[in-house]
Design a protein around this motif. Sequence first.
Motif, PDB file in Angstrom:
ATOM      1  N   LEU A  42       0.823  -1.211   0.000  1.00 18.53           N
ATOM      2  CA  LEU A  42       0.000   0.000   0.000  1.00 18.53           C
ATOM      3  C   LEU A  42       0.859   1.264   0.000  1.00 18.53           C
ATOM      4  O   LEU A  42       0.572   2.202  -0.766  1.00 18.53           O
ATOM      5  CB  LEU A  42      -0.952  -0.012   1.191  1.00 18.53           C
ATOM      6  CG  LEU A  42      -1.850   1.227   1.342  1.00 18.53           C
ATOM      7  CD1 LEU A  42      -2.730   1.424   0.123  1.00 18.53           C
ATOM      8  CD2 LEU A  42      -2.697   1.118   2.615  1.00 18.53           C
ATOM      9  N   PRO A  43       1.922   1.358   0.828  1.00 18.98           N
ATOM     10  CA  PRO A  43       2.769   2.563   0.758  1.00 18.98           C
ATOM     11  C   PRO A  43       3.383   2.784  -0.621  1.00 18.98           C
ATOM     12  O   PRO A  43       3.459   3.918  -1.100  1.00 18.98           O
ATOM     13  CB  PRO A  43       3.850   2.292   1.818  1.00 18.98           C
ATOM     14  CG  PRO A  43       3.214   1.354   2.777  1.00 18.98           C
ATOM     15  CD  PRO A  43       2.324   0.482   1.944  1.00 18.98           C
ATOM     16  N   LEU A  44       3.822   1.699  -1.259  1.00 19.89           N
ATOM     17  CA  LEU A  44       4.382   1.829  -2.603  1.00 19.89           C
ATOM     18  C   LEU A  44       3.325   2.322  -3.580  1.00 19.89           C
ATOM     19  O   LEU A  44       3.597   3.191  -4.420  1.00 19.89           O
ATOM     20  CB  LEU A  44       4.949   0.490  -3.071  1.00 19.89           C
ATOM     21  CG  LEU A  44       5.487   0.446  -4.508  1.00 19.89           C
ATOM     22  CD1 LEU A  44       6.601   1.467  -4.713  1.00 19.89           C
ATOM     23  CD2 LEU A  44       5.965  -0.959  -4.858  1.00 19.89           C
ATOM     24  N   GLN A  45       2.102   1.784  -3.476  1.00 23.59           N
ATOM     25  CA  GLN A  45       1.039   2.198  -4.384  1.00 23.59           C
ATOM     26  C   GLN A  45       0.667   3.666  -4.169  1.00 23.59           C
ATOM     27  O   GLN A  45       0.397   4.391  -5.134  1.00 23.59           O
ATOM     28  CB  GLN A  45      -0.183   1.305  -4.187  1.00 23.59           C
ATOM     29  CG  GLN A  45      -1.224   1.439  -5.276  1.00 23.59           C
ATOM     30  CD  GLN A  45      -0.670   1.085  -6.648  1.00 23.59           C
ATOM     31  OE1 GLN A  45       0.134   0.160  -6.782  1.00 23.59           O
ATOM     32  NE2 GLN A  45      -1.078   1.816  -7.661  1.00 23.59           N
ATOM     33  N   MET A  46       0.632   4.097  -2.913  1.00 28.84           N
ATOM     34  CA  MET A  46       0.337   5.509  -2.630  1.00 28.84           C
ATOM     35  C   MET A  46       1.440   6.402  -3.208  1.00 28.84           C
ATOM     36  O   MET A  46       1.160   7.462  -3.775  1.00 28.84           O
ATOM     37  CB  MET A  46       0.220   5.718  -1.125  1.00 28.84           C
ATOM     38  CG  MET A  46      -1.004   5.063  -0.505  1.00 28.84           C
ATOM     39  SD  MET A  46      -1.027   5.214   1.294  1.00 28.84           S
ATOM     40  CE  MET A  46      -1.138   7.001   1.462  1.00 28.84           C
ATOM     41  N   SER A  47       2.687   5.958  -3.073  1.00 30.73           N
ATOM     42  CA  SER A  47       3.799   6.733  -3.633  1.00 30.73           C
ATOM     43  C   SER A  47       3.693   6.839  -5.151  1.00 30.73           C
ATOM     44  O   SER A  47       3.917   7.907  -5.732  1.00 30.73           O
ATOM     45  CB  SER A  47       5.121   6.080  -3.232  1.00 30.73           C
ATOM     46  OG  SER A  47       6.213   6.713  -3.857  1.00 30.73           O
ATOM     47  N   LEU A  48       3.337   5.734  -5.802  1.00 34.17           N
ATOM     48  CA  LEU A  48       3.169   5.761  -7.255  1.00 34.17           C
ATOM     49  C   LEU A  48       2.018   6.670  -7.666  1.00 34.17           C
ATOM     50  O   LEU A  48       2.099   7.378  -8.677  1.00 34.17           O
ATOM     51  CB  LEU A  48       2.924   4.338  -7.770  1.00 34.17           C
ATOM     52  CG  LEU A  48       4.104   3.366  -7.697  1.00 34.17           C
ATOM     53  CD1 LEU A  48       3.650   1.954  -8.030  1.00 34.17           C
ATOM     54  CD2 LEU A  48       5.218   3.802  -8.619  1.00 34.17           C
TER      55      LEU A  48
END
Length: 208
Positions: A42-48
């Motif tokens: 989820l953190p990676l997806q939010m960053s993307l």
Amino acid sequence: MSLPEPLRRRLGSFSRTVFTDSHRTGPQYPGDRADNEIVSSLPLQMSLYFNVYFFPFWWLSTVVMLHLKYPVLSDYYKFILVTVMILASLIEVIRLYLGYMGNLQEKVPELAGFWLLSLLLQLPIILFLLFNEGLKIQPLERAVHIVFALFLTFQVIAAFVTLKRMVNKLATHFCLNEFDQLEEHPMPDFYSLGKEERAVSMAGRGPS
């Protein structure tokens, strides 16, 4: 649209070599199953997600600054900046696409491609734009490059952790499939084979 199959195989092999946890050989408990485990970050997806909206602002700011300072740059740096901007723009489009595909759909080759593009190409390019004073860096440029570098640094770390989880999940799933196949088709018992061979041997001799 997906990666060519030869490239997918190479990235998959690279991922298994680099990201497999050698200390983990299978599930911790017999009933543990990896099928329903969600390993997307989820953190990676939010960053993307935020990166997608930030990139046009970064591109517009950099192009405007390049236009303003272009007359005072040397021919050497003019060529370098134009080339770098074209490369960074193309890489970023491909990188974000691979990141979305790899993370949301839990595809290891795509996420591995995203990680490699971020670490080996995009991050060095942004650091070059950020620290090379020969480019006559303006305050706005420095600000947007710092934000971009922070995005990339976080994504490299988050993608690395996510890839390790995905590869270990696939390895665990493979081990479980092998175990299930052995349960469905068990090997003949060693002692049973020995008894059968002795019975056949005695039957072959016949009564003395």
